[in-house]
Design a protein around this motif. Sequence first.
Motif, PDB file in Angstrom:
ATOM      1  N   ASP A   1      28.581  41.616  44.311  1.00 53.75           N
ATOM      2  CA  ASP A   1      29.125  41.246  45.612  1.00 53.75           C
ATOM      3  C   ASP A   1      30.043  42.357  46.107  1.00 53.75           C
ATOM      4  O   ASP A   1      30.689  43.042  45.305  1.00 53.75           O
TER       5      ASP A   1
ATOM      6  N   SER B   1      33.062  42.883  49.138  1.00 44.87           N
ATOM      7  CA  SER B   1      33.896  42.248  50.160  1.00 44.87           C
ATOM      8  C   SER B   1      34.708  43.312  50.870  1.00 44.87           C
ATOM      9  O   SER B   1      35.420  44.101  50.235  1.00 44.87           O
TER      10      SER B   1
ATOM     11  N   LEU C   1      37.827  44.219  52.905  1.00 47.85           N
ATOM     12  CA  LEU C   1      39.157  43.652  53.104  1.00 47.85           C
ATOM     13  C   LEU C   1      40.034  44.527  53.984  1.00 47.85           C
ATOM     14  O   LEU C   1      41.255  44.453  53.927  1.00 47.85           O
TER      15      LEU C   1
ATOM     16  N   ARG D   1      36.485  45.501  48.004  1.00 49.98           N
ATOM     17  CA  ARG D   1      36.465  44.902  46.667  1.00 49.98           C
ATOM     18  C   ARG D   1      35.016  44.711  46.215  1.00 49.98           C
ATOM     19  O   ARG D   1      34.227  44.062  46.902  1.00 49.98           O
TER      20      ARG D   1
ATOM     21  N   LYS E   1      32.420  43.554  43.087  1.00 53.17           N
ATOM     22  CA  LYS E   1      32.278  42.780  41.862  1.00 53.17           C
ATOM     23  C   LYS E   1      31.022  43.224  41.131  1.00 53.17           C
ATOM     24  O   LYS E   1      29.936  43.276  41.718  1.00 53.17           O
TER      25      LYS E   1
END
Length: 353
Positions: free
Chosen positions: A300, A302, A304, A309, A311
Amino acid sequence: MSFLAIEHLTKSYGSNQVVQRFDLDVKAGEFVTFLGPSGCGKTTTLRMIAGFETATSGAIRIAGRDVTHLPPNARDVGMVFQNYALFPNMTAAGNVAFGLKVAKKRAADIKARVAEMLDLVKLPGLADRYPYQMSGGQQQRVALARALATSPKLLLLDEPLSALDAKVRVALRDELKALQRDLGITTVFVTHDQEEALSMSDRIVVMSEGRIEQLGTPFEIYNRPRTRFVASFIGTLNIIEAKVVDARAGAIRIGGQDARVGRQVSVADGADCTVALRPEAVSLQDPGDGCNRIGGTIQDVSFLGAVVRIKVGVGQARIMLDRFNSPGLPPPSPGERVTLHFSPDDLVPLDAA
């Protein structure tokens, strides 16, 4: 010699022990923060220092004097409360003057001291205003001026910023720390806000279930958490289950891949262990020799704002990494194979409790 010395302090309500064998030495001029979740005992400990709660056992000394059984007005401390606790029927000047009047200071001295304190907290023009005529930030400044007016040896702050909105909170936080440094007053601050604790404190006492989990500088607490609780409570963190290969050499295995920690692991070879790793310590670029290299799959991504970020799945483990956003460097896509790089010193073994 410690300015504030707390020895084996406990507090019980019936069979419920809310503070357990609390020991702490605070140096003169130091800013120490009690940090922890609601119900961890931090405010109860602060109130025992102030004299508003009676210790079940243990001792409290301020400037070498045992104050364990003295009333609050005999301890020479100033306290600022979460809800301001201003007298609604008194002006700002009247609130600041209250403790001085109780101490029977001369009227001329009180007037001069009130003016000095309101100027110190940047409210020189609000002397005649009542609490309902002031904003939350202004009321909290008046409460701080009132606590400092009597020149206490010790300043106690019980979540004084929690009722304020975010912007005012940050501004007042910076002002409070600057004021504390200028005055050189020994201060104990209670908060559940990690950012407040990390940005303001000389040292932090992390508390859980009435006991001290870890005591250290903000750098130590953030970068070298000793327990799973501290690691999970302070900031964003990867908590990774691993297998010990060689405890003395710091060799472990994460998701079936070899890695090293920067110090000896305290469990036996072949046993399971838990390690902590900050997302900002992980990179997709190889920084050079000596780092750990572990392959994984992007799960994943993200966005921000300033940080992206990512994962990554490594066997059964999930490892987050933070990368600064760069318009010229698009993030990887889910499903992409990558190699994670991180220093052995950034991989921290955690104690079980």
